[in-house]
Enzyme design. Structure first.
Site, mmCIF file in Angstrom:
data_model
loop_
_atom_site.group_PDB
_atom_site.id
_atom_site.type_symbol
_atom_site.label_atom_id
_atom_site.label_comp_id
_atom_site.label_asym_id
_atom_site.label_seq_id
_atom_site.Cartn_x
_atom_site.Cartn_y
_atom_site.Cartn_z
ATOM 1 N N GLY A 9 0.843 -1.192 0.000
ATOM 2 C CA GLY A 9 0.000 0.000 0.000
ATOM 3 C C GLY A 9 0.872 1.232 0.000
ATOM 4 N N CYS A 10 0.462 2.236 0.697
ATOM 5 C CA CYS A 10 1.191 3.500 0.777
ATOM 6 C C CYS A 10 2.597 3.281 1.338
ATOM 7 C CB CYS A 10 0.419 4.477 1.654
ATOM 8 S SG CYS A 10 1.300 6.002 1.972
ATOM 9 N N PHE A 11 3.610 3.763 0.629
ATOM 10 C CA PHE A 11 4.974 3.543 1.108
ATOM 11 C C PHE A 11 5.293 4.335 2.370
ATOM 12 C CE2 PHE A 11 6.389 6.021 -2.946
ATOM 13 C CZ PHE A 11 5.966 7.248 -2.446
ATOM 14 N N TRP A 12 4.546 5.383 2.671
ATOM 15 C CA TRP A 12 4.779 6.108 3.919
ATOM 16 C C TRP A 12 4.540 5.186 5.112
ATOM 17 C CZ3 TRP A 12 1.178 10.817 2.645
ATOM 18 C CH2 TRP A 12 1.747 11.596 1.624
#
Length: 175
Positions: A9-12
């Site tokens: 999902g979101c790399f953050w």
């Protein structure tokens, strides 16, 4: 040092989790698995490049195994949703393990088999297992995002709860 590449999902979110693991020496957010050369974040977000948001992890296998990294990866995102993590939808948010060696591929397949046999999730795991391809580092402002922006809305409402859950389950593996 060894390397592992995951898209959850979101790399953050994934970056924030893996930065805290003992044995992990470096985490870089980026893009992989697409067909556009030198993609930008804006291009990735439109979902037309084929890339996934990923992290590349450098780790010391004397301190943490690839299997432990896989377990953290699978338990800190939802590997049962195709092209979606929470409100983030599109192929850029797919669950994927990009393997570098046959051993990594076998380990990823084995982890999926284990988690499904143990019925850890209520639905089948749909994580893609693909050979590593060209890595593109994300723009500088994406690197170390959570640590640089802890009060930003997404960080406060999405990443902080994920980190709390991660810390509760994997506290013994933290730096």
């Amino acid at each position: 040092m060894e390397q592992a590449t995951f898209g959850g999902g979101c790399f953050w979110c994934t970056e924030a989790v893996f930065q805290n693991l003992r044995g992990v020496t470096k985490v870089v957010s980026g893009y992989m698995g697409g067909h556009t050369e030198n993609p930008t974040y804006k291009e990735i977000c439109n979902g037309n490049t084929g890339h996934a948001e990923i992290i590349q992890i450098e780790y010391n296998e004397q301190e943490i195994s690839f299997e432990d990294l896989l377990l953290v990866f699978f338990k800190t995102h939802d590997p049962t949703t195709l092209n979606r993590q929470g409100n983030d939808a599109g192929t850029q948010y797919r669950s994927v393990v990009f393997y570098e060696t046959q051993e990594q591929k076998t380990a990823a397949e084995g982890m999926i088999d284990r988690l499904e046999k143990e019925m850890v999730f209520n639905r089948p795991i749909v994580t893609e297992i693909s050979p590593i391809s060209k890595f593109y580092s994300a723009e500088d402002y994406h690197q170390n995002y959570y640590n640089n922006n802890p009060d930003q809305g997404y960080c406060a409402y999405v990443i902080q709860p994920k980190l709390a859950k991660f810390t509760k389950e994997f506290g013994g593996k933290l730096k």
